[in-house]
Design a protein around this motif. Structure first.
Motif, PDB file in Angstrom:
ATOM      1  N   UNK A  31       0.826  -1.191   0.000  1.00  0.00           N
ATOM      2  CA  UNK A  31       0.000   0.000   0.000  1.00  0.00           C
ATOM      3  C   UNK A  31       0.870   1.255   0.000  1.00  0.00           C
ATOM      4  N   UNK A  32       0.798   2.049   1.080  1.00  0.00           N
ATOM      5  CA  UNK A  32       1.477   3.340   1.044  1.00  0.00           C
ATOM      6  C   UNK A  32       2.703   3.411   1.944  1.00  0.00           C
ATOM      7  N   UNK A  33       3.238   2.271   2.356  1.00  0.00           N
ATOM      8  CA  UNK A  33       4.414   2.330   3.198  1.00  0.00           C
ATOM      9  C   UNK A  33       5.667   2.508   2.337  1.00  0.00           C
ATOM     10  N   UNK A  34       6.714   2.955   2.966  1.00  0.00           N
ATOM     11  CA  UNK A  34       7.966   3.216   2.261  1.00  0.00           C
ATOM     12  C   UNK A  34       8.947   2.097   2.583  1.00  0.00           C
ATOM     13  N   UNK A  35       9.332   1.332   1.580  1.00  0.00           N
ATOM     14  CA  UNK A  35      10.285   0.246   1.753  1.00  0.00           C
ATOM     15  C   UNK A  35      11.637   0.686   1.207  1.00  0.00           C
ATOM     16  N   UNK A  36      12.641   0.738   2.075  1.00  0.00           N
ATOM     17  CA  UNK A  36      13.970   1.186   1.699  1.00  0.00           C
ATOM     18  C   UNK A  36      14.885  -0.032   1.593  1.00  0.00           C
TER      19      UNK A  36
END
Length: 231
Positions: free
Chosen positions: A170-175
């Motif tokens: 969804x809208x999470x940020x995966x680094x």
């Protein structure tokens, strides 16, 4: 995050299996413990269960003062709870070398440690504070598995309201470069209030965790499936 949610944390985490988790940790000991340390104790729910199951002296430490305030409201006989100051997170346990039969760190505390030196210090301090034959039990997200099978968003209805998690799909940020994930967590109370905060998890791999634990002096390091002795 935990500052914002401290007063309703117990309601949000009401489905957690605190008795089962504490019993599982105790199952690794050959005898009744005399002293237990819980790192990242939160509102003290594991400490409450340890008090029901043992006569051990209890110490809980947590970096969030708001969480520690919730611990002090609970009747945990002989339990000491203290804030982990930013200048020295393990100030509360220094000078207690060789003291604890059992050290626990539940609910993904390891994933809230974001740098290698900080993780090394945690493992070093934990090993130093364990007595001979002592046991360290913790849980965490499996960083290696996460990238292959990321969790999906979900909403949970709790006594405090509807709790929403956002994940990679969804809208999470995966680094990928720094091996961490930032997600938004939102509580929508039944009174219509919205409480929102960001949560950062560092995704440590099993190989790295085992290597660091061995370097700190731990022997017989095992990674088990939840509530199992199956590796």
């Amino acid at each position: 995050m935990y500052k914002e949610f401290a007063t309703v944390y117990d309601q949000l985490a009401g489905e957690k299996e605190y008795p089962k988790e504490t019993a599982y940790a105790l199952s690794f000991l050959g005898s009744n413990p005399s002293s237990i340390l819980d790192i990242g104790c939160g509102t003290g729910n594991h400490l409450v269960e340890f008090r029901k199951m043992t006569d051990a002296s209890l110490l809980g430490i947590d970096p969030c003062p708001e969480m520690i305030k919730q611990v002090t409201k609970k009747s945990i006989v002989d339990c000491i709870s203290t804030v982990m100051p930013a200048c020295d997170p393990f100030e509360g346990v220094r000078g207690r070398e060789g003291t604890f039969d059992l050290v626990t760190s539940y609910f993904n505390v390891i994933n809230h440690i974001h740098t290698l030196p900080e993780l090394v210090e945690m493992f070093d301090v934990t090993f130093t504070n364990l007595c001979s034959g002592g046991v360290f039990v913790f849980d965490c997200w499996n960083g290696a598995a996460f990238f292959n099978d990321p969790p999906v968003a979900k909403s949970i209805t709790t006594p405090a309201g509807n709790y929403h998690y956002s994940y990679p799909s969804d809208d999470c940020i995966l680094n990928l470069l720094d091996s961490n994930i930032e997600m938004e967590v939102t509580l929508e109370t039944f009174e219509g209030e919205l409480v929102s905060s960001k949560l950062l998890h560092t995704l440590w791999t099993p190989f790295m965790l085992k290597s660091l634990l061995n370097s700190s002096g731990f022997e017989d390091v095992k990674i088990y499936k939840p509530f199992s002795r199956e590796e």
